[in-house]
Design a protein around this motif. Structure first.
Motif, short mmCIF file in Angstrom:
data_model
loop_
_atom_site.label_atom_id
_atom_site.label_comp_id
_atom_site.label_asym_id
_atom_site.label_seq_id
_atom_site.Cartn_x
_atom_site.Cartn_y
_atom_site.Cartn_z
N PRO A 39 -23.28 110.27 60.97
CA PRO A 39 -24.24 109.91 62.03
C PRO A 39 -24.88 108.54 61.85
N ASP A 40 -24.89 108.02 60.63
CA ASP A 40 -25.53 106.73 60.37
C ASP A 40 -24.53 105.57 60.32
N ASP A 41 -23.26 105.85 60.59
CA ASP A 41 -22.23 104.81 60.56
C ASP A 41 -21.75 104.54 61.97
N PRO A 42 -22.17 103.43 62.59
CA PRO A 42 -21.78 103.14 63.98
C PRO A 42 -20.29 102.90 64.15
N LYS A 43 -19.58 102.61 63.06
CA LYS A 43 -18.16 102.33 63.17
C LYS A 43 -17.29 103.56 62.93
N ALA A 44 -17.91 104.68 62.61
CA ALA A 44 -17.15 105.89 62.30
C ALA A 44 -16.37 106.38 63.50
N GLU A 45 -17.00 106.35 64.68
CA GLU A 45 -16.32 106.84 65.87
C GLU A 45 -15.09 105.99 66.18
N GLU A 46 -15.22 104.67 66.01
CA GLU A 46 -14.09 103.78 66.26
C GLU A 46 -12.92 104.11 65.33
N ARG A 47 -13.23 104.31 64.04
CA ARG A 47 -12.18 104.66 63.09
C ARG A 47 -11.58 106.03 63.40
N PHE A 48 -12.44 106.97 63.83
CA PHE A 48 -11.97 108.30 64.16
C PHE A 48 -11.00 108.25 65.35
N LYS A 49 -11.34 107.49 66.37
CA LYS A 49 -10.48 107.37 67.53
C LYS A 49 -9.18 106.64 67.18
N GLU A 50 -9.26 105.70 66.26
CA GLU A 50 -8.06 104.97 65.83
C GLU A 50 -7.11 105.92 65.10
N VAL A 51 -7.67 106.82 64.30
CA VAL A 51 -6.86 107.83 63.61
C VAL A 51 -6.21 108.77 64.63
N GLN A 52 -6.96 109.17 65.64
CA GLN A 52 -6.40 110.01 66.69
C GLN A 52 -5.26 109.31 67.40
N GLU A 53 -5.49 108.05 67.72
CA GLU A 53 -4.47 107.26 68.42
C GLU A 53 -3.19 107.18 67.59
N ALA A 54 -3.33 106.94 66.29
CA ALA A 54 -2.17 106.85 65.41
C ALA A 54 -1.42 108.18 65.37
N TYR A 55 -2.16 109.27 65.30
CA TYR A 55 -1.52 110.58 65.22
C TYR A 55 -0.80 110.93 66.53
N GLU A 56 -1.40 110.57 67.66
CA GLU A 56 -0.78 110.85 68.95
C GLU A 56 0.61 110.22 69.03
N VAL A 57 0.76 109.06 68.45
CA VAL A 57 2.04 108.35 68.51
C VAL A 57 3.00 108.88 67.46
#
Length: 308
Positions: A39-57
């Protein structure tokens, strides 16, 4: 040559990793970078979505094959099958931070015009005509914005909702179960048309109403239940109706203190990434009016128990 995201590096797997290794790596990183855990890391969501994107492919053999070709020859793949809108109704994160939905399944026209790789096509937008800044501003002028209001319980279930595009065309747009307030979907090429015929995009933002009984924090739900003094002393049960409509039995143990919170695992908000918990705060109400006989009986019991 344009840069292409290294999805293997994002997941921490080798280029010859099998499906099981990719799935294992995705689950590990999804847990590490999930926004609710950071919750205190503003960049966590970006990294999380990037991981999702990589897995989708990488989890899809056809997409992975096309991606591997693009890594070796990005410009060659641009003219091949690396760009598609048929991908089973998945969400992809576009470069501007919106989510692109591709949903070809029934019930009116379903929208979704996203890149296969969540924006790899954007790598080539400087190749054909116009500067990036100028074309970006012109396209933004053609973009249109819509808001969809969802009841709390409907947002938790997920589904489809009908929208009307700026030109009057109607269609149905899908949203995932457990959708959060502010979730945004980008519909490519559905905005206003410019003088050259190029069209902007439509951004659909979901506004989720609050619920008077439940408060959402991440994927956890919080509610309250009121019991009497003797129910707190001797224990009791309560039946709660979950926002999705199912009934949940809450066992309140004897000796429960006022304000104590009970945790029901797996009864929170269900999303594609997992399910949260339900927290029930217990409120204990004391009797305001006792008859003389009731008061005498309670005092006598308290004395014999050594409480007075």
């Amino acid at each position: 040559m344009p840069d292409v995201k290294d999805y293997y590096k994002i997941l921490g797997v080798s280029e010859d990793a099998d499906a099981e290794a990719i799935k294992k790596a995705y689950r590990k990183r999804a847990r590490i970078y999930h926004p609710d855990r950071n919750p205190d890391d503003p960049k966590a969501e970006e990294r999380f979505k990037e991981v999702q994107e990589a897995y989708e492919v990488l989890s899809n053999p056809q997409k992975r094959q096309a991606y591997d070709r693009m890594r070796k020859n990005p410009f060659g793949s641009f003219f091949g099958d690396a760009y598609t809108t048929r991908n089973g109704g998945r969400y992809y994160r576009a470069p501007d931070g919106s989510y692109v939905r591709v949903d070809p399944e029934g019930g009116g026209e379903s929208f979704g015009f996203g890149d296969l790789f969540g924006g790899l096509g954007e790598l080539f937008k400087g190749v054909f005509g116009g500067g990036e800044a100028a074309s970006g501003k012109a396209r933004a002028d053609l973009d249109r914005h819509l808001t969809v209001n969802l009841p709390f319980e409907q947002a938790l279930r997920g589904g489809k909702v009908e929208i009307t595009l700026p030109g009057g065309q109607k269609g149905r747009i899908a949203y995932p179960k457990g959708v959060r307030d502010g979730f945004r979907v980008r519909l490519r090429g559905r905005g206003a048309a410019g003088p050259t015929g190029r069209r902007g995009d439509v951004y659909v933002t979901f506004k989720v109403a609050e619920d008077p009984r439940f408060r959402r924090e991440g994927n956890d739900l919080h509610t309250r239940v009121r019991i009497g003094l003797f129910e707190a002393l001797f224990g009791t049960t309560r039946s709660l109706e979950h926002p999705t409509g199912k009934r949940i039995k809450v066992t309140i143990p004897k000796g429960t203190q006022p304000g104590e919170r009970l945790r029901l695992r797996g009864q929170g908000v269900a999303t594609d990434e997992g399910t949260g918990d339900l927290y029930v705060e217990v409120e204990v109400t004391l009797p305001k009016h006792l008859t003389p006989e009731q008061e005498a009986t309670l005092r006598d019991a308290a004395r014999r128990a050594g409480l007075l």
